[in-house]
Design a protein around this motif. Structure first.
Motif, PDB file in Angstrom:
ATOM      1  N   VAL A   1       0.818  -1.231   0.104  1.00  0.00           N
ATOM      2  CA  VAL A   1      -0.250   0.045   0.052  1.00  0.00           C
ATOM      3  C   VAL A   1       0.799   1.020  -0.070  1.00  0.00           C
ATOM      4  O   VAL A   1       2.138   1.182   0.283  1.00  0.00           O
ATOM      5  N   ILE A   2       0.321   2.485  -0.401  1.00  0.00           N
ATOM      6  CA  ILE A   2       0.960   3.636  -0.303  1.00  0.00           C
ATOM      7  C   ILE A   2       0.069   4.761   0.374  1.00  0.00           C
ATOM      8  O   ILE A   2      -1.011   4.780   0.450  1.00  0.00           O
ATOM      9  N   THR A   3       0.854   5.107   1.603  1.00  0.00           N
ATOM     10  CA  THR A   3       0.242   6.033   2.213  1.00  0.00           C
ATOM     11  C   THR A   3      -0.002   7.554   1.794  1.00  0.00           C
ATOM     12  O   THR A   3       0.324   7.665   0.574  1.00  0.00           O
ATOM     13  N   GLN A   4      -1.180   8.622   2.252  1.00  0.00           N
ATOM     14  CA  GLN A   4      -1.073   9.738   1.552  1.00  0.00           C
ATOM     15  C   GLN A   4       0.259  10.436   1.676  1.00  0.00           C
ATOM     16  O   GLN A   4       0.280  11.466   0.785  1.00  0.00           O
ATOM     17  N   ALA A   5       1.458  10.194   2.122  1.00  0.00           N
ATOM     18  CA  ALA A   5       2.520  10.824   2.042  1.00  0.00           C
ATOM     19  C   ALA A   5       3.361  10.252   1.068  1.00  0.00           C
ATOM     20  O   ALA A   5       4.548  10.660   0.727  1.00  0.00           O
ATOM     21  N   GLY A   6       2.944   9.225   0.483  1.00  0.00           N
ATOM     22  CA  GLY A   6       3.648   8.450  -0.788  1.00  0.00           C
ATOM     23  C   GLY A   6       4.645   7.602  -0.056  1.00  0.00           C
ATOM     24  O   GLY A   6       5.453   7.224  -0.918  1.00  0.00           O
ATOM     25  N   GLU A   7       4.578   7.235   1.017  1.00  0.00           N
ATOM     26  CA  GLU A   7       5.237   6.065   1.745  1.00  0.00           C
ATOM     27  C   GLU A   7       4.812   4.729   1.336  1.00  0.00           C
ATOM     28  O   GLU A   7       3.507   4.539   1.766  1.00  0.00           O
ATOM     29  N   PRO A   8       5.718   3.635   0.983  1.00  0.00           N
ATOM     30  CA  PRO A   8       5.227   2.390   0.693  1.00  0.00           C
ATOM     31  C   PRO A   8       5.235   1.598   2.070  1.00  0.00           C
ATOM     32  O   PRO A   8       6.063   1.825   2.956  1.00  0.00           O
ATOM     33  N   LEU A   9       4.347   0.829   2.244  1.00  0.00           N
ATOM     34  CA  LEU A   9       3.987  -0.007   3.469  1.00  0.00           C
ATOM     35  C   LEU A   9       3.719  -1.615   2.865  1.00  0.00           C
ATOM     36  O   LEU A   9       2.968  -1.435   1.860  1.00  0.00           O
ATOM     37  N   THR A  10       3.823  -2.547   3.468  1.00  0.00           N
ATOM     38  CA  THR A  10       3.570  -3.817   3.290  1.00  0.00           C
ATOM     39  C   THR A  10       2.665  -4.219   4.415  1.00  0.00           C
ATOM     40  O   THR A  10       3.401  -4.272   5.652  1.00  0.00           O
ATOM     41  N   MET A  11       1.447  -4.747   4.220  1.00  0.00           N
ATOM     42  CA  MET A  11       0.698  -5.458   5.336  1.00  0.00           C
ATOM     43  C   MET A  11       0.557  -6.881   5.427  1.00  0.00           C
ATOM     44  O   MET A  11       0.341  -7.297   4.123  1.00  0.00           O
ATOM     45  N   ARG A  12       0.864  -7.633   6.355  1.00  0.00           N
ATOM     46  CA  ARG A  12       0.651  -9.043   6.016  1.00  0.00           C
ATOM     47  C   ARG A  12      -0.944  -9.377   6.547  1.00  0.00           C
ATOM     48  O   ARG A  12      -1.223  -9.031   7.769  1.00  0.00           O
ATOM     49  N   ILE A  13      -1.932  -9.955   5.665  1.00  0.00           N
ATOM     50  CA  ILE A  13      -3.276 -10.192   6.246  1.00  0.00           C
ATOM     51  C   ILE A  13      -3.420 -11.696   6.139  1.00  0.00           C
ATOM     52  O   ILE A  13      -3.055 -12.647   5.207  1.00  0.00           O
ATOM     53  N   ARG A  14      -4.039 -12.386   7.351  1.00  0.00           N
ATOM     54  CA  ARG A  14      -4.220 -13.815   7.295  1.00  0.00           C
ATOM     55  C   ARG A  14      -5.236 -13.984   6.174  1.00  0.00           C
ATOM     56  O   ARG A  14      -6.105 -13.386   6.044  1.00  0.00           O
ATOM     57  N   GLY A  15      -5.112 -15.243   5.438  1.00  0.00           N
ATOM     58  CA  GLY A  15      -6.212 -15.683   4.295  1.00  0.00           C
ATOM     59  C   GLY A  15      -5.849 -14.750   3.055  1.00  0.00           C
ATOM     60  O   GLY A  15      -5.027 -14.259   2.749  1.00  0.00           O
TER      61      GLY A  15
END
Length: 167
Positions: free
Chosen positions: A116-130
């Protein structure tokens, strides 16, 4: 291994057990070096310091109370918040902390890594079960597990230790 030495250009950054380094990185280099997917980093500013921790205003337009002893912090200090993918969660109850846009999803069976990309343009990765597949560009609301956030000062050094109750 019982002990790991993390080197950066021939310089020792931190020595400890693998899990000690994972959970308590001494600086941004160690935090970004360990873990797959790697820790995400968000820029922000200290807007409150008190006995219970500190408050950070992220450039991505949200405030977060952190249970970190920040005695070395002062109002207005620039900081970097570190968060691992497993400590980001989708928000469905209106208690949103961070708005992001979906980019790419990696469906791995038991887990999905959603970039995902934040409103400030910073990339993040999130781990979701399933199995979770948001549409490209879809707005998502996330909460950050404040108990598992890491904070780094302008030099990239870890700030404070989590304030935990003694059992």
């Amino acid at each position: 291994a019982d002990k790991v030495v993390v080197l950066n250009g021939g310089r020792i950054e931190q020595v400890g057990s693998p899990m000690e380094l994972y959970h308590n990185p001494a600086n941004l280099f160690v935090a970004g070096f360990l873990g797959t997917p790697k820790m995400g980093f968000l820029q922000g500013t200290v807007v409150g310091v008190h006995a219970e921790g500190c408050e950070v205003e992220l450039d991505a337009r949200c405030r977060l109370q952190l249970p970190l002893g920040g005695t070395a912090l002062t109002l207005g200090d620039p900081v970097t918040l570190g968060i691992r993918p497993e400590h980001l969660n989708r928000s469905t109850d209106g208690s949103c902390q961070l708005e992001v846009k979906a980019d790419v999803s990696e469906r791995l069976g038991s887990d999905t890594y959603c970039h995902v990309i934040t409103q400030a343009g910073e990339p993040l990765t999130m781990r979701i079960r399933g199995d979770f597949t948001p549409r490209y560009g879809e707005s998502l609301k996330l909460t950050l597990d404040a108990a598992h956030c890491h904070l780094f000062d302008r030099e990239g050094l870890a700030v404070g230790q989590p304030l935990r109750q003694v059992a």
